[in-house]
Design a protein around this motif. Sequence first.
Motif, mmCIF file in Angstrom:
data_model
loop_
_atom_site.group_PDB
_atom_site.id
_atom_site.type_symbol
_atom_site.label_atom_id
_atom_site.label_comp_id
_atom_site.label_asym_id
_atom_site.label_seq_id
_atom_site.Cartn_x
_atom_site.Cartn_y
_atom_site.Cartn_z
ATOM 1 N N VAL A 196 0.821 -1.200 0.000
ATOM 2 C CA VAL A 196 0.000 0.000 0.000
ATOM 3 C C VAL A 196 0.861 1.258 0.000
ATOM 4 O O VAL A 196 0.460 2.301 -0.547
ATOM 5 N N ASP A 197 2.057 1.210 0.581
ATOM 6 C CA ASP A 197 2.918 2.386 0.622
ATOM 7 C C ASP A 197 3.392 2.780 -0.768
ATOM 8 O O ASP A 197 3.449 3.984 -1.098
ATOM 9 N N GLN A 198 3.753 1.787 -1.598
ATOM 10 C CA GLN A 198 4.179 2.095 -2.964
ATOM 11 C C GLN A 198 3.037 2.712 -3.770
ATOM 12 O O GLN A 198 3.234 3.658 -4.541
ATOM 13 N N VAL A 199 1.821 2.203 -3.601
ATOM 14 C CA VAL A 199 0.692 2.741 -4.355
ATOM 15 C C VAL A 199 0.349 4.144 -3.855
ATOM 16 O O VAL A 199 -0.017 5.030 -4.646
ATOM 17 N N ARG A 200 0.474 4.392 -2.579
ATOM 18 C CA ARG A 200 0.206 5.735 -2.064
ATOM 19 C C ARG A 200 1.225 6.737 -2.592
ATOM 20 O O ARG A 200 0.868 7.884 -2.940
#
Length: 560
Positions: free
Chosen positions: A100-104
Amino acid sequence: MYQALYRKWRPKSFADVVGQEHITGTLRRQAAQGRLSHAYLFTGTRGTGKTTCAKILARAVNCQHPVDGDPCNQCPACLGIDNGSLLDVLELDAASNNGVDQVRALRDEAIYSPASVKYRVYIIDEVHMLSISAFNALLKILEEPPAHLIFILATTELHRVPATILSRCQRFAFKRIQPQDIASRLRYVAGQEGMELTEDAAGLLSRLSDGAMRDALSLLDQCGAQGGTVDSERVLDVLGLTGNLQTAELMGRLLERDAQSALLTLDRLYHGGKDVGALLGELSALTRDLLIRMTAPEGGAALLSGGYDDSVMDRLSQGVSSTRLLFMASQLQSVSASLPLSTNRRTDAELCLLRLCDESLCGDVTALAARLARLEEGGAPAASVSAPMPRHAPSGPAPAPSGPAQDDPPPWDGDAPPLPEAPPPEDVPPPCGEPVAPPVHRAPSRQGREKPAPPAGWALWGELVEQYKNRLTPMYWYMLDDASGTLEGDELVVRCGDGLTLESLNSPEVAEVLRAVTEEKVGMPLRVRFTMGGGQAAPEDKLEELIRQGSRFEGFRVKP
């Protein structure tokens, strides 16, 4: 530095993409007219052009000099996207960036306008690998995207993409490329590379690639590394495959039930470096071709793999039934699926060949059917041993023979007298010293004539059950073994051992077969009634009983 063929010959425009005209035509018109979507979803198997079309579309929407929707591949924007120096077009692998951090971080960066091109394009490959949290983070920007942003998602497993993502994308399904299209492209690439590629080798590589152009180019690259002419023998040697002739030879041994020759052929191929998994796969493909050719001789020609000529297929198809081909295909598929987990692949392949030569080694219903077929072929079948009951009996005593000749016709209408177990007709006096059978009751027939009615409780089930099975599909065979029947007046009462057997047999189809076969046997109109109450109580195993019955009739032959 040498560059692989699948990278060197990756299409640069929509016109170069092979076998996906239904997609490239739509994308080209959208790019030419400026009617672009903010999100695309490309689905399909590997090597069919998903990532290639995504990169072409990214260049086409940012090209400074587009040509009818295609990129020019000469302007700074096209060159920068092609070599990866332009940061406004980014390709991500969701398998390694699925958090989720990469997509954010991607979402926060996407709101900014592109620096040197018109559109910021994000290509996310294998998008089904994203986590649920990552999908939720991506969903927000797909709902309200900025005007300069385009997402192109690619996946090989569409069912793992959430429905909320699917509903916000234009979906394009990439199909497998036809073998003739792959072969044509391979010949073109081989000609440009100065490589001699024969027609049969191109066709073989196209079939081995299974509809994936990238796989076909990789196989061509591997086979052409030695130089010289790339023919079918080179392909078979380099890839470790058995070849069509060797596969057809082994299939012939299996169809002839020659287990020894089949095992020797497998041993020779195994020591020659052939993979048993690939061998079983080729046998499965050949079995499929034989089955399709047998069941659909005219319209199924387009479904064949095309690896075998008509003479070989005609020779292998002689004397083989579709039922056996179905059994062989099922066995080959089952064993091929279990090979990756096997501790001894060669042993599993040998056991599979033995079962293909002799179905009775399977230990299931197929084995029972095979042994029954052998009994019917080796000895007299039940239908020929048990003669039919007389259709009608004369009201008076039988006339005396006109002479001592033995060829005079018998007094009954049937082809042969009843079995010794059956009670003799009342008109024929019993032999001296034997007890007299109880009188046979008369029952009126449909035509008003009197016909013999068997005594109440006379069990015909064991005598007629094989004739029932011959007229019914195999799905009812086990159900008939778990039931029993008796004749009570003019009614055949079928007693089922459990509710499932009762529900399966209580159908108009089964009742009609049981009624017709039994009426033909007893010579009187009957009704069929199904009820619960104890299946067939066999004192010994059914298979042993079957063998015992076969040995009983093995030496018996009905005289013509």
